[in-house]
Motif scaffolding. Structure first.
Motif, mmCIF file in Angstrom:
data_model
loop_
_atom_site.group_PDB
_atom_site.id
_atom_site.type_symbol
_atom_site.label_atom_id
_atom_site.label_comp_id
_atom_site.label_asym_id
_atom_site.label_seq_id
_atom_site.Cartn_x
_atom_site.Cartn_y
_atom_site.Cartn_z
ATOM 1 N N SER A 132 72.801 125.501 0.757
ATOM 2 C CA SER A 132 74.181 125.630 0.290
ATOM 3 C C SER A 132 74.230 125.789 -1.225
ATOM 4 O O SER A 132 75.009 126.599 -1.752
ATOM 5 C CB SER A 132 74.992 124.406 0.718
ATOM 6 N N TRP A 170 77.728 121.075 -5.221
ATOM 7 C CA TRP A 170 76.510 120.919 -4.424
ATOM 8 C C TRP A 170 75.410 120.250 -5.235
ATOM 9 O O TRP A 170 74.522 119.593 -4.667
ATOM 10 C CB TRP A 170 76.058 122.264 -3.882
ATOM 11 N N GLY A 202 81.703 120.357 -0.943
ATOM 12 C CA GLY A 202 81.045 121.425 -1.675
ATOM 13 C C GLY A 202 81.818 122.719 -1.719
ATOM 14 O O GLY A 202 81.828 123.411 -2.753
#
Length: 343
Positions: A36, A97, A127
């Motif tokens: 991510s 993140w 996030g």
């Protein structure tokens, strides 16, 4: 330097994402968070490269032809503003993140029970969802601010406006929180090193190396970008600040991909295993091919006959073509990957 740095970072991040996604034994909570973060950094790099390259091409064309007829991102209404909104959103997602990276690593090192209690849905909401709210508020306030100007400047200089702290404030908060996480992680690491039998110099070296490795992942190096440019100082002071900030920002993705993917022991072990299996499969194919040509050459030298030997030769030829070695290797790989995931 920025175009070169962002291009190298883009390639490194893309390869890292492929490695983390392709090999099943690397799929876990830690690599999910890495993926991510890498996706957010790729999104930011793509937007920056698009804007920078467009500006370079349009401005060079204008300088050569002495006309402003060519349209680009920086002189097209709504497209210019939208590109900056997407860029700020991607940067904020990257910082969020980084905060999740720091939280997860802190919980793992300190053996905190929260590392298993927090759902990955919460990570995704923090996030990717929280930056939507921050970006929407900042974009609305900035749009109202620039609407009162007589000349449409495409929000040029928006990062010097006090409204920009709507985005910079949470980012600075992430850096400070991750700094606290880093200090606590170093404290736990030093306590564990003291209980070991290694020398004092070796303990210091390991602690410093761990701190340097975590700095780019936790985004602490970005605090240099948030400091005010030394415009009132000497030229050398400004040059040092400028080159340092641009270098760290553009090569950050490359350093993170290098440390947490290419130099990672688990990733290197998986890649070495894949390469060994590939070479073994190539060796089996080569042996089967050689046996086929040997059979064909020996069959061409002998006269055809209809006895039992001919039948046995055909059976041996059929058995030689069956890739027993490949099947065994593939089954071994599948069992090994399943065992790794189970562990």
């Amino acid at each position: 330097m920025e175009i070169a740095g962002f291009s190298i970072s883009l390639v490194a991040l893309a390869v890292s994402l492929f490695i983390f996604s392709y090999y099943r034994c690397l799929r876990n909570n830690r690599t999910r968070i890495h993926k991510s973060l890498f996706i957010a950094m790729v999104l930011q790099v793509l937007i920056r490269l698009t804007v920078y390259i467009d500006q370079a091409l349009v401005r060079s064309w204008r300088a050569a032809n002495d006309t402003a007829a060519l349209k680009g991102i920086d002189n097209m209404p709504y497209l210019c503003e939208s590109s900056y909104i997407l860029l700020e959103y991607a940067i904020t997602v990257m910082f969020m993140w980084m905060f999740i990276e720091g939280l997860y690593l802190h919980n793992v090192v300190t053996a905190n029970a929260l590392r298993e209690g927090i759902s990955h849905v919460v990570y995704y909401a923090t996030g990717w969802g929280l930056p939507v709210i921050l970006t929407a508020v900042w974009a609305a306030m900035t749009s109202l601010h620039y609407r009162g100007e007589r000349v449409n400047t495409c929000w040029y200089g928006y990062n010097f406006s006090p409204l920009y702290w709507i985005m910079q404030g949470p980012r600075l908060g992430v850096i400070l929180i991750n700094l606290v996480f880093l200090l606590n992680i170093m404290k736990v690491l030093i306590v564990k090193l003291r209980s070991s039998e290694s020398s004092e110099l070796e303990k210091i070296r390991k602690a410093v190396r761990a701190a340097l490795v975590l700095l780019p992942l936790l985004g602490i190096t970005n605090i240099i970008n948030m400091t005010e440019a030394p415009l009132g100082g000497s030229v050398w002071k400004f040059a040092l600040w400028s080159y340092t900030t641009h270098f760290l920002r553009s090569f950050q993705g490359f350093f993170i991909a290098l440390i947490y993917c290419f130099l990672n022991g688990e990733v290197k072990q998986v890649l070495q295993k894949h390469y060994s299996n590939y070479m073994a499969m190539r060796g089996n194919v080569r042996r089967h091919r050689d046996s086929f040509f040997n059979f064909m050459s020996s069959s061409g030298e002998q006269k055809p006959s209809r006895d039992k030997n001919k039948k046995s030769d055909e059976m041996e030829f059929a058995e030689a073509l069956q890739p027993h070695g490949e099947i065994n290797i593939m089954e071994t790989n599948a069992n090994a990957e399943y065992a790794t995931e189970t562990v």
